[in-house]
Design a protein around this motif. Structure first.
Motif, short mmCIF file in Angstrom:
data_model
loop_
_atom_site.label_atom_id
_atom_site.label_comp_id
_atom_site.label_asym_id
_atom_site.label_seq_id
_atom_site.Cartn_x
_atom_site.Cartn_y
_atom_site.Cartn_z
N TYR A 1 33.38 -23.98 70.03
CA TYR A 1 32.68 -22.76 69.60
C TYR A 1 31.16 -22.95 69.69
O TYR A 1 30.45 -22.08 70.24
CB TYR A 1 33.08 -22.40 68.17
CG TYR A 1 32.35 -21.18 67.64
CD1 TYR A 1 32.82 -19.90 67.92
CD2 TYR A 1 31.17 -21.30 66.90
CE1 TYR A 1 32.14 -18.77 67.46
CE2 TYR A 1 30.48 -20.19 66.45
CZ TYR A 1 30.97 -18.92 66.73
OH TYR A 1 30.29 -17.82 66.29
N THR A 2 30.65 -24.04 69.14
CA THR A 2 29.20 -24.26 69.15
C THR A 2 28.68 -24.52 70.56
O THR A 2 27.54 -24.16 70.88
CB THR A 2 28.82 -25.44 68.24
OG1 THR A 2 29.58 -26.60 68.61
CG2 THR A 2 29.10 -25.11 66.79
N THR B 1 29.92 -23.09 73.20
CA THR B 1 29.99 -21.80 73.89
C THR B 1 28.99 -20.79 73.36
O THR B 1 28.35 -20.06 74.13
CB THR B 1 31.41 -21.21 73.77
OG1 THR B 1 32.37 -22.18 74.24
CG2 THR B 1 31.54 -19.94 74.60
N TYR B 2 28.82 -20.77 72.03
CA TYR B 2 28.02 -19.70 71.41
C TYR B 2 26.77 -20.18 70.66
O TYR B 2 26.28 -19.48 69.79
CB TYR B 2 28.89 -18.90 70.44
CG TYR B 2 30.02 -18.17 71.11
CD1 TYR B 2 29.78 -17.02 71.85
CD2 TYR B 2 31.32 -18.64 71.02
CE1 TYR B 2 30.81 -16.34 72.48
CE2 TYR B 2 32.37 -17.97 71.65
CZ TYR B 2 32.10 -16.83 72.37
OH TYR B 2 33.14 -16.17 72.99
#
Length: 383
Positions: A167-168, A170-171
């Motif tokens: 997640y981190t 990617t975003y």
């Protein structure tokens, strides 16, 4: 007392490994950049393309081992794994400190910057505690002896760590510890306050006496104080050496310089723009996501047409490559150049998008999480 010492060591090491893993998993791309420095030091550049993947694996490994130590599961394997990791990390931090090859180990990411010797000292303490845990591994009791629950626990911790890291990556990081975080005023972060103490250095001269042949070294202060420079028999040999003896005030941002293709400095003009402006950060154009560039290009065209919003693209690629890239993608953005290091700190994404106003970072997005133009218009431009 022995039980208390064992529990303290287990909790301290477990919590520290989980904390260290989470901090780095919060910014796996940044941890990957740090690994690339080590790969260069040890002449293993072939590993650089896999740096981010290795970074995510190490983050997950730290979190899982720390959690398993707290749970008391598989104490023999876990303490052996921790011992192997800490020996390896201690070796790396010693090399960094002794040979001054990597200025920061990245142990706690950018959240808690440590000097190489601080990192080495921290690893020595952990080494002692982990050796103690390894010796007493048979005395560590599991929270449950149920094998099914133990497997479920390790699968759960591993899955959560992996999801968080992806997640981190990617975003963008959930917590941004870099100087280009949302809400940061870039001009203020680059400013050195009046009266701030600069770095203090000592300059050492090597002197030779023409008559007696005597050689000696003398600091610049003593050189002036003794007025030895008035004696023509003493001559300076070679180049004087300079050594930092006291660190002075250091601006949060000290390496940002933005220029055009002819090397004209546009830093002040661009970061102090009093109006909304969009900054596309694409530090390596050959590796950038061109579909995302097209999306940003569309946003730039609409923002310029409706609100006269200026959009610039910052890259560390050559002017020739940038010119070709601009033509191929029909860029609406003006292209400027900066070093890759500050660009990587701006947005952990290639490309990434920053919204700025009056020098302040209003918001930023990775190419995977770009907002729609309507969102920008409603939330920012029309306000």
């Amino acid at each position: 007392m022995q039980k208390a010492a064992l529990n303290f060591s287990r909790i301290f090491v477990g919590v520290l490994f989980i904390f260290s893993g989470l901090i780095k998993a919060n910014d796996p791309l940044g941890f990957g950049y740090k690994l690339q420095e080590y790969f260069d030091v040890f002449h293993m550049p072939w590993l650089s393309p896999f740096a981010t993947g290795i970074a995510i694996f190490l983050c997950i490994l730290e979190i899982v081992l720390g959690a398993l130590l707290l749970f008391g599961f598989w104490s023999r394997k876990v303490t052996a794994g921790l011992l192997g990791i800490i020996i390896f990390f201690t070796f790396l931090t010693f090399v960094s400190a002794a040979f001054k090859v990597v200025t920061s180990c990245g142990c706690f990411g950018d959240a808690i910057p440590l000097t190489p010797w601080q990192s080495f000292s921290k690893d020595l303490v952990l080494l002692v505690l982990i050796v103690y845990l390894f010796i007493n591994r048979n005395k560590i009791h599991a929270l449950t002896d149920n094998q099914g629950k133990q497997r479920l626990g390790v699968i759960g911790v591993t899955a959560l760590s992996l999801i968080f890291s992806i997640y981190t990556y990617t975003y963008l990081p959930v917590l941004d510890f870099l100087p280009y975080k949302v809400g940061q005023s870039l001009p203020e972060a680059m400013r050195i306050p009046d009266g701030a103490q600069p770095d203090e250095y000592v300059i050492t001269y090597k002197l030779h006496h023409k008559v007696t042949g005597e050689n000696k070294e003398m600091s610049d202060k003593d050189y002036l104080k003794t007025e030895i420079w008035k004696d023509d028999n003493w001559e300076i040999v070679g180049e004087p050496t300079q050594k930092l003896i006291k660190k002075g005030y250091e601006a949060k941002i000290k390496d940002l310089m933005i220029s055009d293709a002819s090397s004209t400095d546009y830093t002040k003009e661009l970061i102090e723009n009093p109006y909304y402006n969009l900054v596309i950060v694409a530090y390596y154009l050959k590796d950038t996501d061109e579909q995302a560039i097209q999306e940003m290009n569309t946003i730039a065209a609409q923002a310029a047409k409706e609100f006269n919003v200026r959009t610039v693209l910052l890259t560390s690629s050559s002017a020739q490559d940038a010119d070709q890239f601009s033509k191929e993608n029909k860029l609406m953005a003006e292209v400027f150049y900066a070093d890759a290091v500050p660009l990587k700190s701006m947005v952990r994404s290639n490309p990434g998008l920053m919204l700025m106003k009056n020098g302040v970072v209003i918001n930023k997005w990775s190419h995977a999480g770009l907002p729609s133009y309507e969102t920008l218009k409603t939330k920012y431009f029309e306000q």
